[in-house]
Design an enzyme around this catalytic site. Structure first.
Site, mmCIF file in Angstrom:
data_model
loop_
_atom_site.group_PDB
_atom_site.id
_atom_site.type_symbol
_atom_site.label_atom_id
_atom_site.label_comp_id
_atom_site.label_asym_id
_atom_site.label_seq_id
_atom_site.Cartn_x
_atom_site.Cartn_y
_atom_site.Cartn_z
ATOM 1 N N HIS A 249 -25.863 -3.921 15.583
ATOM 2 C CA HIS A 249 -25.093 -4.820 16.439
ATOM 3 C C HIS A 249 -24.767 -6.095 15.662
ATOM 4 O O HIS A 249 -25.627 -6.629 14.962
ATOM 5 C CB HIS A 249 -25.896 -5.157 17.696
ATOM 6 N N ARG A 272 -18.234 -12.520 23.740
ATOM 7 C CA ARG A 272 -16.965 -12.328 23.044
ATOM 8 C C ARG A 272 -15.877 -11.915 24.027
ATOM 9 O O ARG A 272 -14.708 -12.262 23.858
ATOM 10 C CB ARG A 272 -17.120 -11.272 21.952
#
Length: 939
Positions: A249, A272
């Site tokens: 990740h 995000r």
């Protein structure tokens, strides 16, 4: 083939969302279930999921007008990395119904929908509350707990490490697990929901075998993720798949003062999704922030660290509780202006302004011409986005953008991020019934898998938001398949709310609390978290534990935190916390109320860690030195205090010892540390203590219990004198009468008074803690067993004192030794310590308690009454011993706990036999004569 083993229950291994979905579904289909989890409480990695759960075609999406469906979702999932269309289709086809199941059956709020990387539509659902992983998982945990409390349809066993699957031929018929140093078996079809292997960095781990190149990376996984389920499945012939595909990740959060920590917090992908952008060390964008995880990670390898995830005001306002939570944990920082950010990064302000302006212009051009642009877009088409250094795959979707001219005065929340091991795509190969496939490419009867332990669902990359969905979908598929395997045509629909006696006012209402009610308050303003995280200044009134005292307990070996005005000693809980030790150590010695309430439901402490509560915050002056994991309410008689001298070993050695064994291994070591801790705590009831205070401290309860246990042993030994005759037994009783001068003028001696103080402290603190912590539990839960047995014993003690301590007796003529004890006979190895038989000794008349014993126990009814009391005492003692042994104050190393606990049971049984023996001796045998029995017994 048919199994000869009982098959009346399904066995779920693992208490995360996959296991809970499977367990609840088994019950919904008319089956019984036993859930085994190797942690001290359920939840697993699922509780740490921060972005949400995907669903295509949900009622929430339809209400918002989002044109999504299972077919679009399936295409995104296959494009994202999935390689088995039948499993990807099942995942996506079931997504809407299963998300709606969570909303409708568990009364969860999943009303917010966002678009994560790799998705062509907004479909990641979360609520307006705490992190969605905790919210969803806790709701299912509460429901299963309610089922277990109200019915026999479910049983939850924690601290149970499953290590072997039991087979009969090619059929899986159960499992073997270890709990408390003993092995147990459960029979029935097994559903493995034990997670992946992303936290096993040992030399023989699956990670070392399949991805040794990743061993240097940190991880977001809890320590329990060691691939146990995969290894057990392979051991009986189950096939594995894609074990080499381990997802890294891109947004593991770096704590600047502990940058090398092996376990990292994970930044929610939603950060995000709401518009966060990623900057490299030069202050420039280098990737499409909404690209797949493997893509973003790959671009990070090509660019220059450190990398920063930056959220402007609009983006952070949309997800402010995440920002405040991360800031409180020290892994995100609030900047009042972009100028402050540029200064801290060491780059020119105009570089960051230019970066934002390019991003802003690309967004505006996309609004006018969505399919235009000169650059390849992700997932398809063309893009106007050309960030510096980017090699393609530009953005198509924008959210909460700002122009470069706004950067200078714009506030930002910013986190330093790094790639981390996050998710294992591979696992045991399953089919569309979630059954594990054997080496013959056929399903292994009686063995299923759900969640991260299952392989083949995600291929070589998992899309964000698909992990919680995977757990729910395949947990439900596995649960239904296991129920069908057990019940066949006897399957039936069961309403969980009806089973629990009205779920909307029971488990499901509690799940509303699990979601939390803090969102409105937290979204009122994007205030700097530095101010939000400031500790409360005292409060709670005098007599409590001051924040100055709490601040002294700020290490891994001695960790206190404050939550909602309560002081918690969480030292022994650190290694068991599903979020990892760092999640708690960040707040060691501090007030963690706001951050705790952001992700935890209000009742979590009372339900899962009631023994960690040691007092309340007050305004007492700081102690001269912290007590040994104690604080207040510890002494029975308090004298003086610690003088600041630390008699323990060095911090590091102590920490290693407490996690494992001391220098003496095995049973001898367990005996040594148990006795040492026991004697130390008994001594600490007197010598190092300050003024007597009362606040419900657990240490006051455990120390008084240990002192009373010592008294019970001494009293049992004293009662054995009844076998030696009336002189010994009455002399033993008169020994204490001769000590009355120590009792400050009362009709008692100091020993009796101290025992009374210990008993009063023990009873009052126990009742208060029961009232504060346990009264919400049902009787069937077993959580009140200590309280009930304790109250019964209190009643017995009153009757016992009335009969023997204050009961009327006849006089008995005795020659007591001149100096309390007959030491001369002791040197001669004779037993008459409490009387002498020398000619011409000075005789006195004492209470004939020997005769009283025989008279009372001539009644079989009283014998049975005392037998029942001994059984209740033994039960109370064993239940209490379980809690005393792991208590931090006792300082017994962890690997001795099981042995020490079992030794306590043995001691209790031995003492119980002693008490029962003299009761029935008095009933079955006649009295003996004393040395002066021929003389008149008249004073």
């Amino acid at each position: 083939m048919a199994s000869s083993f009982p098959c009346n229950q399904a066995i779920v291994v693992g208490g995360g969302l996959g296991g809970m979905s499977a367990a609840n579904t088994v019950v919904e289909n008319g089956g019984r279930v036993v859930l085994l989890d190797k942690s001290s409480f359920c939840g697993g990695n699922s509780t740490k999921a921060t972005s949400g759960i995907n669903g295509a075609g949900t009622k929430t999406q339809k209400a918002k007008g989002i044109p999504d469906n299972a077919e679009i979702f399936t295409q995104d999932t296959l494009k994202g990395g999935a390689k088995k269309p039948e499993l990807a289709k099942l995942l996506c086809d079931n997504s809407a119904a299963d998300v709606d199941w969570l909303v409708e059956k568990f009364n969860l709020d999943l009303s917010l929908v966002a678009r994560l990387g790799g998705h062509s539509q907004p479909r990641t659902h979360r609520g307006k509350e705490r992190f969605p992983g905790m919210t969803i998982t806790y709701a299912l945990i509460q429901m299963l707990e309610k089922v277990a409390e109200k019915t026999d349809l479910a049983k939850i066993i924690t601290k149970a490490k499953v290590f072997q699957l039991v087979t009969e031929g090619n059929v899986c018929v159960g499992c073997v697990y270890e709990k408390g140093g003993q092995n147990f078996k459960e029979f029935g079809p097994v559903i493995l929901a034990s997670g992946g292997f992303g936290a096993d960095f040992t030399s023989n781990s699956l990670l070392a075998q399949y991805r040794p190149d990743l061993l240097h990376l940190p991880t977001t996984n809890g320590e329990h993720c060691t691939g146990d389920g995969i290894k057990m499945g392979e051991a009986i012939g189950a096939k594995s798949i894609d074990l080499e595909w381990v997802q890294v990740h891109p947004t593991g959060l770096v704590k600047p003062d502990d940058a090398d920590a092996k376990i990292k917090f994970l930044a929610a992908e939603a950060l995000r999704g709401v518009g966060g952008i990623i900057l490299n060390a030069e202050g420039k964008r280098f990737c499409n922030e909404l690209g797949r995880r493997d893509y973003v990670t790959g671009e990070m390898w090509k660019s220059k660290p450190p990398f920063r995830l930056c959220l402007n005001r609009a983006a952070s306002d949309e997800i402010i509780w995440h920002c405040k939570h991360y800031t409180g944990r020290g892994v995100m920082k609030y900047y009042a202006t972009g100028q402050d950010l540029a200064k801290d990064m060491g780059v020119a302000l105009d570089v960051i302004e230019q970066t934002h302006e390019q991003h802003y212009q690309a967004a505006k051009k996309t609004e006018k011409d969505p399919d235009g642009g000169s650059w390849p877009a992700y997932p398809s088409g063309k893009s106007w986005d050309e960030p510096s250094g980017m090699t393609g795959s530009g953005k198509k979707f924008y959210h909460n953008i700002i122009p470069g001219s706004a950067v200078k005065s714009e506030p930002f929340y910013v986190a330093i991020i790094t790639p981390v091991i996050h998710y294992c795509m591979g696992g045991l190969l399953i089919d569309t019934d979630s059954a594990c496939i054997g080496s013959n490419n056929l399903a292994i009867p009686g063995l299923y898998a759900a969640g991260e332990v299952a392989g083949g669902v995600h291929g070589n990359n998992r899309l964000g938001g698909n992990s919680l969905l995977d757990c729910v979908v395949f947990g439900r598929v596995a649960g239904k398949a296991a129920a069908k395997y057990m019940l066949g045509a006897d399957m039936k629909d069961v309403d969980l709310r009806e089973v629990t006696g009205g779920g909307l006012t029971g488990a499901v209402e509690s799940s509303k609390l699990a979601g939390g009610s803090y969102e409105d308050k937290m979204n009122s303003a994007a205030v700097p978290a530095a101010a939000a995280a400031a500790p409360a200044a005292g409060g709670g009134g005098g007599g409590g534990i001051s924040l100055a005292d709490v601040a002294k307990h700020n290490t891994k070996a001695d960790c206190w935190v404050v939550v909602d005005g309560q002081v918690l000693d969480v030292t022994s809980f650190l290694s068991e916390h599903p979020g990892g030790e760092l999640a708690i150590l960040t707040f060691a010695g501090k007030d963690a109320t706001e951050e705790f309430n952001m992700i935890h439901p209000p009742d979590v402490i009372g339900k899962y860690a009631p023994d960690s509560v040691i007092g309340k915050v007050g305004s007492r002056a700081p102690a001269a030195a912290p007590a040994a994991n104690g604080g207040l309410a510890e002494p029975l008689l308090a004298k003086g205090g610690h003088q600041g001298k630390d008699w323990s070993r060095s911090e590091k050695n102590r920490e290693m010892r407490m996690k494992g064994e001391g220098k003496i291994p095995g049973w001898w070591g367990a005996v040594f540390y148990m006795v040492l801790g026991f004697l130390k705590e008994i001594l600490f009831t007197i010598v190092p203590q300050k003024n007597v205070t009362f606040n419900g401290d657990r240490v006051g309860l455990t120390r008084s219990a240990m002192f009373l246990f010592v008294f019970i042993i001494i009293h049992a030994v004293g009662n054995l004198h009844v076998f030696l005759g009336p002189d010994d037994f009455n002399g033993y009783g008169y020994f204490y009468v001769r000590l009355y001068w120590t009792g400050f003028g009362l009709n008692a001696n100091i020993v009796e008074e101290y025992i009374l103080l210990a008993a009063v402290l023990h009873v009052v603190v126990a009742l208060k803690r029961t009232w504060d912590i346990s009264m919400s539990y049902s009787v069937a839960s077993g959580k009140l067993n200590l309280a009930f047995s304790g109250i019964t014993l209190l009643t017995f003690m009153m009757i016992h004192l009335y009969q023997f301590r204050f009961g009327a007796t006849e006089p008995f003529k005795l020659c007591p030794p001149p100096y309390l004890l007959n030491l001369k006979t002791l040197l001669q190895l004779r037993l008459n310590l409490f009387w002498v038989d020398d000619p011409g000794c000075e005789a006195v008349y004492v209470r004939d308690i020997y005769k009283m014993e025989f008279e009372v126990f001539q009644s079989l009814g009283w014998c049975l009454f005392y037998l029942a009391a001994v059984i209740i005492f033994s039960t109370h003692m064993c239940l209490g011993w379980q809690k005393v042994v792991p208590a931090p104050a006792l300082e017994i190393p962890k690997k001795y706990h099981s042995k020490a606990t079992h030794m306590g049971y043995i001691f209790t049984i031995f003492i119980a036999m002693v008490y029962v023996s003299f009761v029935f001796y008095c009933h079955l045998f006649t009295m003996s004569s004393g040395s002066m029995s021929s003389e008149p017994a008249t004073p």
